[in-house]
Design a protein around this motif. Structure first.
Motif, PDB file in Angstrom:
ATOM      1  N   GLU A 141       0.828  -1.210   0.000  1.00 15.51           N
ATOM      2  CA  GLU A 141       0.000   0.000   0.000  1.00 15.51           C
ATOM      3  C   GLU A 141       0.861   1.258   0.000  1.00 15.51           C
ATOM      4  OE1 GLU A 141      -3.244   0.119   2.859  1.00 15.51           O
ATOM      5  OE2 GLU A 141      -3.467  -2.053   2.691  1.00 15.51           O
TER       6      GLU A 141
ATOM      7  N   GLU B 274      -4.936   2.244  -9.076  1.00 13.63           N
ATOM      8  CA  GLU B 274      -6.140   2.276  -8.235  1.00 13.63           C
ATOM      9  C   GLU B 274      -6.869   0.936  -8.250  1.00 13.63           C
ATOM     10  OE1 GLU B 274      -7.264   4.444  -5.984  1.00 13.63           O
ATOM     11  OE2 GLU B 274      -5.373   5.465  -6.366  1.00 13.63           O
ATOM     12  N   ALA B 275      -6.919   0.278  -9.395  1.00 13.08           N
ATOM     13  CA  ALA B 275      -7.557  -1.038  -9.481  1.00 13.08           C
ATOM     14  C   ALA B 275      -6.816  -2.044  -8.596  1.00 13.08           C
ATOM     15  CB  ALA B 275      -7.587  -1.516 -10.931  1.00 13.08           C
TER      16      ALA B 275
ATOM     17  N   ARG C 233      -4.891  -1.251  -6.022  1.00 13.42           N
ATOM     18  CA  ARG C 233      -5.015  -0.800  -4.633  1.00 13.42           C
ATOM     19  C   ARG C 233      -6.316  -1.307  -4.000  1.00 13.42           C
ATOM     20  NH1 ARG C 233      -2.770   3.316  -1.936  1.00 13.42           N
ATOM     21  NH2 ARG C 233      -2.176   4.465  -3.788  1.00 13.42           N
ATOM     22  N   LYS C 234      -7.418  -1.286  -4.754  1.00 13.87           N
ATOM     23  CA  LYS C 234      -8.708  -1.746  -4.216  1.00 13.87           C
ATOM     24  C   LYS C 234      -8.619  -3.192  -3.752  1.00 13.87           C
ATOM     25  CE  LYS C 234     -11.618   1.341  -6.908  1.00 13.87           C
ATOM     26  NZ  LYS C 234     -12.595   1.449  -8.005  1.00 13.87           N
ATOM     27  N   VAL C 235      -7.980  -4.026  -4.548  1.00 14.91           N
ATOM     28  CA  VAL C 235      -7.837  -5.444  -4.189  1.00 14.91           C
ATOM     29  C   VAL C 235      -6.914  -5.601  -2.988  1.00 14.91           C
ATOM     30  CG1 VAL C 235      -7.049  -7.702  -5.004  1.00 14.91           C
ATOM     31  CG2 VAL C 235      -8.311  -6.190  -6.546  1.00 14.91           C
TER      32      VAL C 235
ATOM     33  N   ILE D  48      -6.178  -3.463  -0.619  1.00 14.70           N
ATOM     34  CA  ILE D  48      -6.784  -2.944   0.616  1.00 14.70           C
ATOM     35  C   ILE D  48      -7.790  -3.947   1.184  1.00 14.70           C
ATOM     36  CG2 ILE D  48      -8.371  -1.198   1.519  1.00 14.70           C
ATOM     37  CD1 ILE D  48      -6.843   0.862  -0.166  1.00 14.70           C
ATOM     38  N   LYS D  49      -8.622  -4.516   0.321  1.00 18.99           N
ATOM     39  CA  LYS D  49      -9.611  -5.489   0.805  1.00 18.99           C
ATOM     40  C   LYS D  49      -8.934  -6.739   1.363  1.00 18.99           C
ATOM     41  CE  LYS D  49     -13.542  -4.001  -1.892  1.00 18.99           C
ATOM     42  NZ  LYS D  49     -14.575  -4.334  -2.850  1.00 18.99           N
TER      43      LYS D  49
END
Length: 160
Positions: free
Chosen positions: A30, A100-101, A103-105, A107-108
């Motif tokens: 991250e 960003e795509a 990062r979303k994965v 972070i989850k």
């Protein structure tokens, strides 16, 4: 990655168990993505490239450490491959959307592993490490001071 971040992660690793080590890897990824986006915004292509390459190497580390005897590992492998592709596309194209795509994965998944780590009461991977205590000191100004305990013990670190 900044020198201060490296020190913080090093301290965390010395007291982490297996689950916490995975959480630390997610935190590092991250941070790499954040620094890559900052470098992209500032036009620093070299830092952008270095941060993304480091993030990709950590994602690969997560991928190769999976135990493929479990179904969840196969699902995680697919997600790690997707994140790796997004980051490689971002490296080539310089597009923030790919970061960003990914990062979303990340972070989850990181949030999920943080929940798992809360219930993991196993011992730290590294044994006999020095404990670091930090706190505010009284003196000229308030400053953060660190103290290492058990200095006479030279037998510390990872035992294989």
């Amino acid at each position: 990655m900044k020198a201060e971040s490296i020190k913080i992660y090093t301290r965390r690793v010395t007291s982490a168990n297996k689950s916490e080590l995975i959480v630390i890897i997610y935190d590092i990824i991250e941070e790499n993505l954040t620094l890559a986006e900052e470098a992209l915004a500032n036009g620093d292509k070299e830092s952008f490239s270095n941060e993304l390459k480091q993030a990709v190497s950590f994602v690969k580390e997560l991928l190769v450490s999976l135990d493929m005897n479990y179904e969840v590992s196969k699902n995680l492998a697919s997600l790690y491959i997707y994140v790796s592709r997004c980051l490689n596309f971002a490296l080539v194209s310089g597009k923030k959307e790919e970061i960003e795509a990914a990062r979303k994965v990340i972070i989850k998944l990181g949030d999920s592993f943080r929940e798992v780590a809360k219930s993991d009461n196993s011992k730290p991977v590294m044994e006999n490490t020095q404990q670091v205590y930090a706190g505010m000191t009284y003196g000229k100004g308030l400053s953060l001071d660190e103290t290492l305990l058990d200095a006479e013990s030279m037998d510390r670190g990872f035992r294989a």
